[in-house]
Design an enzyme around this catalytic site. Sequence first.
Site, PDB file in Angstrom:
ATOM      1  N   LYS A 198     -14.325 -53.144 107.615  1.00  0.00           N
ATOM      2  CA  LYS A 198     -13.063 -53.376 106.890  1.00  0.00           C
ATOM      3  C   LYS A 198     -12.288 -54.522 107.542  1.00  0.00           C
ATOM      4  O   LYS A 198     -11.824 -55.430 106.872  1.00  0.00           O
ATOM      5  CB  LYS A 198     -12.209 -52.096 106.921  1.00  0.00           C
ATOM      6  CG  LYS A 198     -10.743 -52.326 106.602  1.00  0.00           C
ATOM      7  CD  LYS A 198      -9.919 -51.058 106.677  1.00  0.00           C
ATOM      8  CE  LYS A 198      -9.385 -50.703 108.043  1.00  0.00           C
ATOM      9  NZ  LYS A 198      -8.161 -51.406 108.462  1.00  0.00           N
ATOM     10  N   ASN A 199     -12.171 -54.474 108.875  1.00  0.00           N
ATOM     11  CA  ASN A 199     -11.307 -55.447 109.535  1.00  0.00           C
ATOM     12  C   ASN A 199     -11.942 -56.831 109.624  1.00  0.00           C
ATOM     13  O   ASN A 199     -11.255 -57.808 109.930  1.00  0.00           O
ATOM     14  CB  ASN A 199     -10.889 -54.937 110.919  1.00  0.00           C
ATOM     15  CG  ASN A 199      -9.878 -53.809 110.798  1.00  0.00           C
ATOM     16  OD1 ASN A 199      -9.371 -53.534 109.697  1.00  0.00           O
ATOM     17  ND2 ASN A 199      -9.585 -53.140 111.904  1.00  0.00           N
ATOM     18  N   CYS A 249       5.502 -49.373 111.108  1.00  0.00           N
ATOM     19  CA  CYS A 249       4.117 -48.924 111.052  1.00  0.00           C
ATOM     20  C   CYS A 249       3.947 -47.710 111.953  1.00  0.00           C
ATOM     21  O   CYS A 249       4.596 -47.628 113.001  1.00  0.00           O
ATOM     22  CB  CYS A 249       3.248 -50.078 111.521  1.00  0.00           C
ATOM     23  SG  CYS A 249       1.570 -49.648 111.834  1.00  0.00           S
ATOM     24  N   ASP A 260      -8.609 -48.878 118.473  1.00  0.00           N
ATOM     25  CA  ASP A 260      -8.933 -48.166 117.225  1.00  0.00           C
ATOM     26  C   ASP A 260      -9.866 -46.969 117.437  1.00  0.00           C
ATOM     27  O   ASP A 260     -10.180 -46.260 116.473  1.00  0.00           O
ATOM     28  CB  ASP A 260      -9.552 -49.144 116.205  1.00  0.00           C
ATOM     29  CG  ASP A 260      -8.538 -50.140 115.683  1.00  0.00           C
ATOM     30  OD1 ASP A 260      -7.336 -49.927 115.892  1.00  0.00           O
ATOM     31  OD2 ASP A 260      -8.955 -51.140 115.059  1.00  0.00           O
ATOM     32  N   ARG A 266      -8.289 -45.179 103.755  1.00  0.00           N
ATOM     33  CA  ARG A 266      -8.043 -46.618 103.898  1.00  0.00           C
ATOM     34  C   ARG A 266      -9.146 -47.286 104.710  1.00  0.00           C
ATOM     35  O   ARG A 266      -9.373 -48.480 104.577  1.00  0.00           O
ATOM     36  CB  ARG A 266      -6.722 -46.848 104.638  1.00  0.00           C
ATOM     37  CG  ARG A 266      -5.525 -46.366 103.874  1.00  0.00           C
ATOM     38  CD  ARG A 266      -4.270 -46.716 104.599  1.00  0.00           C
ATOM     39  NE  ARG A 266      -4.258 -48.162 104.858  1.00  0.00           N
ATOM     40  CZ  ARG A 266      -3.275 -48.794 105.476  1.00  0.00           C
ATOM     41  NH1 ARG A 266      -2.235 -48.140 105.894  1.00  0.00           N
ATOM     42  NH2 ARG A 266      -3.329 -50.093 105.669  1.00  0.00           N
ATOM     43  N   ARG A 302       5.146 -53.709 115.579  1.00  0.00           N
ATOM     44  CA  ARG A 302       4.105 -54.727 115.412  1.00  0.00           C
ATOM     45  C   ARG A 302       4.720 -56.027 114.888  1.00  0.00           C
ATOM     46  O   ARG A 302       4.700 -56.290 113.695  1.00  0.00           O
ATOM     47  CB  ARG A 302       3.018 -54.216 114.451  1.00  0.00           C
ATOM     48  CG  ARG A 302       2.276 -53.020 115.022  1.00  0.00           C
ATOM     49  CD  ARG A 302       1.267 -52.482 114.042  1.00  0.00           C
ATOM     50  NE  ARG A 302       0.115 -53.327 113.884  1.00  0.00           N
ATOM     51  CZ  ARG A 302      -0.880 -53.079 113.034  1.00  0.00           C
ATOM     52  NH1 ARG A 302      -0.827 -52.006 112.268  1.00  0.00           N
ATOM     53  NH2 ARG A 302      -1.913 -53.890 112.942  1.00  0.00           N
TER      54      ARG A 302
END
Length: 423
Positions: A24-25, A118, A310, A402, A123
């Site tokens: 995804k990233n 967030c 993560d 997500r 951030r």
Amino acid sequence: MALDIFKISGPVRLTGEVTISGSKNAALPIIAATILAPGKSTLCGVPNLSDIKVMCQLVENLGCKASIDNGTVTIDSTNIDNPFGDYEIVRKMRASVCILGPLLGRCGKVEVSMPGGCAIGYRPVDIHLRGLRELGAKIELKNGYIVAHANGGLKGANIFLGGPFGSSVLATANVLSASVLAKGKTIIDSAACEPEITDLAKCLKKMGAKISGIGSPQLTIKGVKKLKPIEHTVIPDRIEAGTFLAAAAITKGNLKLKNSRVDHLMAVIDKLRSMNVTVEQTKDGCEVVSNSLSKPTDITTLPYPGFPTDLQAQFMACLCLAKGNSVISEKIFPDRFMHVSELSRMAANLRKEGPHVIVSGVEKLIAAPVMASDLRASAALVLAALAAQGETIVNRVYHIDRGYEKIEEKLNACGAKIERQSI
Ligand code: EPZ
């Protein structure tokens, strides 16, 4: 938005084979970067996730055509007539900010909503803006929007992109993407070295950009006049792979991960080995075996190639059942600990001291209703539930959707008992 929940019965032992999806990233900034090359680009191996849909919607609003079909995303960026990132989209997904650099490069102007608060902490985007200003962009903040112009075009510069927590992944993506069409030479120092940035840089090279130092903290870019559209397959998702490694560890299981890159997971595998978990490379991925109780270990999150933030929450879940004490230190997002109170509701023994959590291993976790707060924290709750006694209810599963493609199907195929219910 469907407010699905997971009902998870534990404990289970996971065994079997899992195919890891594309990253995804990596896909998000690459979709944004296709804006730089007028025409039709095709990206393969893109995970079917809500964040990817949001990014496609964002580029469609700019005037591009975007379609998603079974892992293939096609973006036709022939026309861009509205270089504008609406608050309504940016508030759904912070990563929307990565259209800033590509739009400045392509159109010389852009307005993008400033991302807001967030769940994983403060951030800011100051490093993004600093880097783009160094390339000659004039940037103002107006009514919650970042308004940037590069009249006369961007110009190459020597840019230091380090911040208080080291490099920034998406600031590097933005400044790199903006610099490839800038006049002259750009040197980015303290660039992020994450595999997702390497994948983006490789994509830009395929488009015709001149970039050297890919994968290192110093990127040198020689500006070119135009770029061409590409076809590209995104790298496997190292965070999804790391989550399944943790799932095997916490359930004392045995999983074979296909389509995973061991070279992107060295810090994670090193920690698993010190926890007494075996990980071996296979032809197209790796195999993880965890037969005994995990040993405790200390984890400090750091920019790549260090241990990824993560995966901090997922490894905290594993260490809750290790025999002894572990210390987890968060050096990227010092407030990224929303999972601590939820894991505690499942009888974990955790003590938070500033950006550190002391994890005292317990003999068992006990099912409870818990609340997902952000993507990776929710993954940690799912892992804890697989190992916990009884039926855990994980609320607000949309967070997990997500970033994890079909997570319950993949886990259930390996012996998990997860039921999705819409409420
Ligand atoms: C990327 O976010 C990822 N997102 C995050 O993944 C990941 O947690 C993070 O990198 C760190 O690895 C995407 O790739 C879409 P950063 P990013 O800028 O780029 C500070 C997930 O779960 N900073 O590298 O936004 C920042 O506050 C997500 O998939 C500034 O101070 O993160 C943090 O402390 C969540 N000023 C540190 O740098 C800035 O202008 C690193 O953040 C930018 C960042």
